[in-house]
Each structure stands twice: as structure tokens, then as C-alpha cells.
Design a protein around this motif. Structure first.
Motif, mmCIF file in Angstrom:
data_model
loop_
_atom_site.group_PDB
_atom_site.id
_atom_site.type_symbol
_atom_site.label_atom_id
_atom_site.label_comp_id
_atom_site.label_asym_id
_atom_site.label_seq_id
_atom_site.Cartn_x
_atom_site.Cartn_y
_atom_site.Cartn_z
ATOM 1 N N ALA A 114 37.254 38.172 39.258
ATOM 2 C CA ALA A 114 36.683 39.439 39.737
ATOM 3 C C ALA A 114 37.736 40.278 40.438
ATOM 4 O O ALA A 114 37.800 41.507 40.259
ATOM 5 C CB ALA A 114 35.512 39.140 40.680
ATOM 6 N N ALA A 115 38.586 39.636 41.238
ATOM 7 C CA ALA A 115 39.621 40.389 41.938
ATOM 8 C C ALA A 115 40.625 40.981 40.962
ATOM 9 O O ALA A 115 41.082 42.117 41.125
ATOM 10 C CB ALA A 115 40.338 39.473 42.937
ATOM 11 N N GLU A 116 40.954 40.248 39.904
ATOM 12 C CA GLU A 116 41.902 40.756 38.919
ATOM 13 C C GLU A 116 41.353 41.994 38.214
ATOM 14 O O GLU A 116 42.093 42.947 37.932
ATOM 15 C CB GLU A 116 42.214 39.660 37.897
ATOM 16 N N GLN A 117 40.049 41.993 37.931
ATOM 17 C CA GLN A 117 39.429 43.147 37.267
ATOM 18 C C GLN A 117 39.393 44.366 38.168
ATOM 19 O O GLN A 117 39.533 45.499 37.709
ATOM 20 C CB GLN A 117 38.007 42.777 36.825
ATOM 21 N N SER A 118 39.201 44.171 39.466
ATOM 22 C CA SER A 118 39.004 45.301 40.384
ATOM 23 C C SER A 118 40.308 45.861 40.939
ATOM 24 O O SER A 118 40.343 46.986 41.427
ATOM 25 C CB SER A 118 38.103 44.880 41.546
ATOM 26 N N LEU A 119 41.381 45.095 40.893
ATOM 27 C CA LEU A 119 42.637 45.543 41.506
ATOM 28 C C LEU A 119 43.285 46.666 40.702
ATOM 29 O O LEU A 119 43.234 46.680 39.468
ATOM 30 C CB LEU A 119 43.610 44.372 41.615
ATOM 31 N N LYS A 120 43.923 47.601 41.422
ATOM 32 C CA LYS A 120 44.666 48.675 40.782
ATOM 33 C C LYS A 120 46.169 48.401 40.812
ATOM 34 O O LYS A 120 46.906 48.921 39.984
ATOM 35 C CB LYS A 120 44.377 50.007 41.488
ATOM 36 N N ALA A 144 41.781 42.335 48.103
ATOM 37 C CA ALA A 144 41.660 43.759 47.774
ATOM 38 C C ALA A 144 43.020 44.443 47.820
ATOM 39 O O ALA A 144 43.974 43.950 48.419
ATOM 40 C CB ALA A 144 40.691 44.436 48.740
ATOM 41 N N ASP A 145 43.081 45.648 47.193
ATOM 42 C CA ASP A 145 44.324 46.427 47.188
ATOM 43 C C ASP A 145 44.776 46.778 48.595
ATOM 44 O O ASP A 145 45.966 46.834 48.889
ATOM 45 C CB ASP A 145 44.129 47.722 46.377
ATOM 46 N N ARG A 167 47.783 42.245 40.264
ATOM 47 C CA ARG A 167 47.077 41.725 39.099
ATOM 48 C C ARG A 167 47.909 40.651 38.397
ATOM 49 O O ARG A 167 47.391 39.609 37.978
ATOM 50 C CB ARG A 167 46.756 42.863 38.116
#
Length: 620
Positions: free
Chosen positions: A98-104, A69-70, A109
């Protein structure tokens, strides 16, 4: 529950060995590593991620994915990313996507994109499907075919100099025909020193052991020092332990040849083996050895933070390690380091024993290695050297003694004392010794000095070895003192039976003076734990190398102790139970004569007994 916890601690107690030996059988199980991820220590959690990456099971994916997570710590983010990169299967692929899509965070990323590309490309780009290309090699040259007529041409080129000479010499060494050996043996006796040295160098580099007898003959007969030097250089590469008799026979004729002595030293040094089962760790502590009480990081007064690490060090020694790193890992468990004294400079203090030898101790600062001497020269190599030295005389004996003394610094040499030392006490009577008033006698194989209530010793009395005097020498002995005894060993002293003269290796029953050097005109001049230099005017310079109080702990009260004293040139050095305690350098002949006697002291005072045995001397 207590039993299970104890079993877990026992199972993970030796994970330090795994860290040293990189043996996967010692790693923690996957459930234990997942539990570590729930703890607070950042380093432990990052280490657990690394180990989970090695395990490579899908069960670890959810816990690692939670660290992407961020808001996750950057260290944990990258540790979890690398772990998932190494875990095969669709579960890890899905977690990374999934982590790549959710990270800001764009940097995170990008890091995940790189990880996914690596997983999708298991071999370097462009490698898969590359055609193998066969290369047609050119025909072999006459040298590569091993044609003997090429040998004189190569010798001529090798003597010309420059790069072609280097190439020609290499071709002689690798010449694919044994005809080059006969050619080089003939050339080794050539009057032209340059040709002889070239031939000997080639023979040495080709490792042709069959030429050794011829080389020994050449060493005896040649007058050219450069050629002899090349012969001995060849010995260094050609000889092994089987050639020891050959070189020892050569040494009889050439005892002053330093290069031959060096060849024998190198040959024997290569034969040393690790004495793995012969080191016993008696005590091992790691931590802060300052005041008995200190304040922790909360300001609370606590006892001196020292951890008992004997089990860990013993396990490392059993595994073959002879260099023990003084680090927090010694005090940890489960593979994770533990700092017993945060904010303090720590030490590793060891007491160990090699075979039946004396106890030895080391004090090693944090992040340095404690070297445990545990190498032994096999009897098949040691015995010929020892027997030859015992039978030799003059320069021949001096050369062999030099070889053995050098080897002794590298490890245990069985039988070396019989070769280099000779007894000055026969264990039966006082032959060679003289005294006044009869306070010394022999009992149970030891010299006994006794002052009784009925016959107190007043003043100090000495038993003097009057059979000979000594200049430079090493003395070894065992001593045992009653609780209130006071004694010492006089060094280069006069044959004086009453009263003290000269330097003395001091000792007393309570251990307060054991390991000191005493002089009646200067008293305790050599402090325990210090090197002392005295100038011609009597001014002292003291350099401390250890804590004198701590060194006192090596003395065993009312038991047999070992003492070693080296008197050489203008200096005296003392060891107690294998540990150096002090040294004094004194240029004044009136204080330290160039030659003198050895004597044993019985000090005046209350009733006491002093005992000495196994007294032996090695003159230099």
C-alpha cells in the motif's frame, strides 16, 4: 498512578545493561515501544522502530506503516521500512504494498520495492534446489598416513629454506603419528643449533606437555643461547599453572635468564580471573562539573547538571563489565540516552573499592572508558610465587620480585606484601627508631606523636628510623591526624631529630596539604594534581594531570588513610588512598640525596596528635 509509573521506571532502569550485554530480557515491551513512537525525539523513535522489528508482531504494523509516507522524516522512513522487512506475515506485506502505491517519491518507492523483493526471496537466488556434489579426494600421501620414515625427509626440507621449508615445518607440527615427538626430542639435543631450534619449535607448537621435564633439563645443560631461547619460547605455549613448580625450580639455577622470567610472567598472567563480586561502587556521577551554576539552552541559570548514575554503574559491574563507557546512556532510562548537560563536555566520576582495599577514584571524559581494576591471581598460583620470593635471596629473589611486581600491575596478587615488603615498625615498641624529648610513643599498635597543652611541641620534632638507610624504595603506611594536626613523612633524610631536612610527604588534619610534597628550602614544591620537574638550576616545570581541589576529597578527616610513596632514582611519587596525587623529579643531590633515612614529623603549634601504623618498606 504513581505506583505504576515507579514500577515502569524500575522495570526499565537497567535497559542500559541490555544495550551493553545484548540480552533481550532487558528490552522494553511492545506497548512501551509503540508509545515511544508518539514522542518527539527522532533518535528515540528510530531506536523504537529497530526494537519493534526485533519483536516481530503484527500489532506493530499500523504504527510503522504510518511512518512510510512521503512527508515522514527520512530517518524514520527507513527505520520503519527495515522494521517491517523483519516482521513476518501478510499484514506487513500489505502495508509495504500500500505504501509503494501511494508514494510519490521515486527513491522511496524503489526502496520499498527492494524490501518487498527481499521478503519474497528468503534465500539467495539460485541456492534453493542446488544439488549437493560429492568430491572424490585423492589418496593420502605417506606424510598424511603418518609414516615415520617421512620425518627425516621433512626435517631436511624444513631446514632448506623458502616456502617448501615452511610447508615441511607445518607438516611436522601436524604429523599424525607420535613418533615425531620422540624424533624431535632426540633432535633437540643435536649439536647443530639449527636442527635443535627446529625440533623445539615443533614440540612447542604440537603442545606436547609430557616433554616439559626433558626441556627443563635441556635448558640447564645446553650452552647455545639460541637453543635456550627456543626452550623458553616453547614454555610460553606448553606450560600452564600446573607447571609452576617445575619452572620455579628451574629459576633457582637460572635467576638471570630474562626469557625464563618472561615465561613465568606469561604463565601467571593467563591465570588471572575477574573478581566480579569484589568491586563496590561507592559513588558514580555523570555530567558537567564546571561552575556550580550554569545557563541552559534557554539562557536560564540552573544548578550544575550532574546525574547520579551509581545504580547503573553498579549493575554493569555486577554483570561483569570492567570498562565503563562515559556516555549519555548512563544517565538514560528505558534504553534511551539522556544528556544531563547539553552543549557541555561531560565527565564520569567514580569512587570504588576492591575488596577490603583502599577507596579509589577515576575521572573519565565523555566517550572514553573508565577501566576498573578487578582481576585477581588465584591463591593456587600466587602462593608458590610469594613463598618462593619470601625464601629467596640475591639474584633469585630479585627475579621473583620482578615477576611479582609485573603481575601486581595487572591485578591483585594475594600475599604480595608479605613477599616484597618488610615492616619497619613492629606494632609494640619503637625498636629501630630514635627521637629526642619523647614526643612519640606506641599506643594500640600505632606510633603516636602527641603535643599537649601541658607540653607543646616546639620546634618541629622527628621520630627517625635509624636502623638503616634506604636508596630506592616504596613505603606504605596508614596515618590518622587530629583536626588541627600538622605532620609528614621525611624521605631520604638525615638522622636529625629537631627541625626539618629533605623532602617530606606532607599532611595535615584539615586535608589542605595532604598529598603534597614539601621541602624546607622550597616549601610546597610538589603540588597536588601536578607532576613537577626541577632542573639543575632549580627551575620548575609543572604539568597538571588532575584538579588538586578534587583530589583533596579523597582524604578522610580524622580517620585512617593510606599513603604510598615511591622514591626511585631522582623522583618521588605520592598516592593517597590509592589515588596518585603528585610527583617531583629533582636531580640536585643537595635536595634529594641518593640515600637516607625515613622519619615521622610532629609539627610545632597547637595541641595535636598524629598516628602511624602498618609502616612497611619495599627496597628496590
Amino acid at each position: 498512578m504513581k505506583k505504576s509509573l515507579a514500577a515502569l521506571l524500575l522495570a526499565t532502569a537497567f535497559t542500559l545493561v541490555a544495550a551493553e550485554l545484548k540480552h533481550p530480557a532487558f528490552r522494553m515491551s511492545e506497548p512501551e515501544l509503540l508509545a515511544v513512537l508518539q514522542e518527539n525525539d527522532l533518535n528515540d523513535r528510530a531506536t523504537a522502530c529497530q526494537e519493534l522489528g526485533h519483536k516481530g508482531t503484527p500489532a506493530a504494523v499500523p504504527a510503522l506503516a504510518a511512518l512510510l509516507a512521503d512527508a515522514a522524516d527520512p530517518v524514520l522512513f527507513h527505520a520503519a521500512r527495515h522494521a517491517l522487512q523483519n516482521i513476518p506475515g501478510p499484514e506487513a506485506d500489505a502495508a509495504l504494498a500500500a505504501a509503494e502505491q501511494s508514494l510519490k517519491d521515486p527513491k522511496r518507492r524503489a526502496a520499498l520495492q527492494a524490501t518487498r523483493r527481499l521478503r519474497a526471496t528468503p534465500v539467495p537466488p539460485g541456492y534453493a534446489g542446488a544439488a549437493a556434489t560429492l568430491t572424490a579426494f585423492p589418496p593420502k600421501t605417506p606424510v598424511q598416513n603418518g609414516e615415520p620414515k617421512q620425518i627425516p625427509l621433512l626435517v631436511e626440507q624444513a631446514l632448506a629454506g623458502g616456502f617448501p621449508a615452511t610447508l615441511a615445518r607445518r607438516q611436522l607440527v601436524g604429523f599424525p603419528n607420535d613418533a615425531v615427538v620422540d624424533a624431535m626430542l632426540a633432535l633437540a639435543a643435536d649439536p647443530d643449533t639449527r636442527k635443535a631450534k627446529l625440533a623445539l619449535g615443533v614440540l612447542g607448537d604440537r603442545r606436547v606437555r609430557a616433554v616439559l621435564p626433558r626441556l627443563c633439563e635441556l635448558a640447564r645443560t645446553t650452552r647455545a643461547a639460541g637453543v635456550r631461547a627456543e626452550v623458553f619460547k616453547a614454555f610460553a605455549t606448553l606450560c600452564d599453572a600446573n607447571d609452576l613448580p617445575l619452572l620455579l625450580d628451574l629459576l633457582k639455577d637460572m635467576p638471570r635468564e630474562d626469557r625464563l622470567v618472561g615465561s613465568l610472567i606469561r604463565l601467571a598472567s593467563r591465570a588471572f580471573v575477574a573478581d566480579q563480586a569484589d568491586i563496590k561502587v561507592l559513588k558514580a556521577e555523570y555530567g558537567y562539573f564546571g561552575p556550580d551554576q550554569v545557563r541552559n539552552d534557554k539562557g536560564e541559570v540552573v544548578q550544575r547538571p550532574v546525574a547520579d548514575v551509581r545504580d547503573m554503574v553498579s549493575e554493569l559491574v555486577r554483570a561483569g563489565s570492567r570498562a565503563i563507557m562515559a556516555s549519555n546512556r548512563l544517565a538514560g532510562h528505558g534504553g534511551f540516552a539522556h544528556d544531563p548537560a547539553p552543549g557541555h563536555v561531560k565527565e564520569l566520576r567514580l569512587v570504588y573499592q576492591i575488596g577490603d582495599g583502599p577507596q579509589m577514584s577515576t575521572v573519565t571524559p565523555e566517550n572514553l572508558e573508565a577501566e576498573l581494576a578487578g582481576c585477581r591471581l588465584p591463591a593456587a598460583v600466587a602462593k608458590p610465587l610469594v613463598d618462593a620470593c619470601a625464601a629467596a635471596t640475591g639474584d633469585h629473589r630479585a627475579a621473583l620480585a620482578r615477576i611479582l611486581e609485573t603481575l601486581e600491575k595487572r591485578g591483585t596478587v594475594p600475599g604480595i606484601e608479605q613477599a616484597l615488603f618488610r615492616p619497619i615498625f613492629n606494632g609494640q615498641d619503637l625498636s629501630g627508631w630514635s627521637q629526642q624529648d619523647g614526643y612519640f610513643s606506641v599506643r594500640d599498635g600505632a606510633i603516636l606523636g602527641a603535643s599537649t597543652p601541658e607540653r607543646l611541641c616546639k620546634p618541629n620534632h622527628h621520630l627517625v628510623y635509624t636502623a638503616e638507610t634506604f636508596a630506592d624504595f616504596e613505603l606504605r603506611a596508614e596515618f590518622r591526624l587530629s583536626a588541627g594536626a600538622n605532620s609528614g613523612i621525611q624521605l631520604r633524610c638525615l638522622p636529625q631529630f629537631i627541625g626539618d631536612n629533605g623532602y617530606q610527604a606532607d599532611m595535615d588534619g584539615g586535608g589542605n596539604y595532604v598529598g603534597f610534597l614539601y621541602h624546607p628550602k622550597q616549601h610546597l614544591v610538589g603540588e597536588r594534581g601536578a607532576d613537577v620537574a626541577i632542573d639543575a638550576e632549580g627551575r620548575k616545570t609543572v604539568t597538571r594531570f588532575a584538579d588538586g581541589k578534587k583530589l583533596q576529597e579523597i582524604y578522610r578527616k580524622e580517620q585512617w588513610n593510606d599513603i604510598r610513596v615511591v622514591v626511585k632514582d631522582r623522583s618521588i611519587t605520592v598516592w593517597i588512598n590509592g589515588v596518585r596525587t603528585t610527583s617531583v623529579e629533582d636531580p640536585r643531590a643537595s635536595f634529594l640525596p641518593a640515600r637516607g633515612h625515613i622519619a615521622l614529623q610532629l609539627h610545632q603549634g597547637p595541641a595535636m596528635t598524629v598516628a602511624f601504623r602498618n609502616l612497611r618498606v619495599r627496597p628496590f
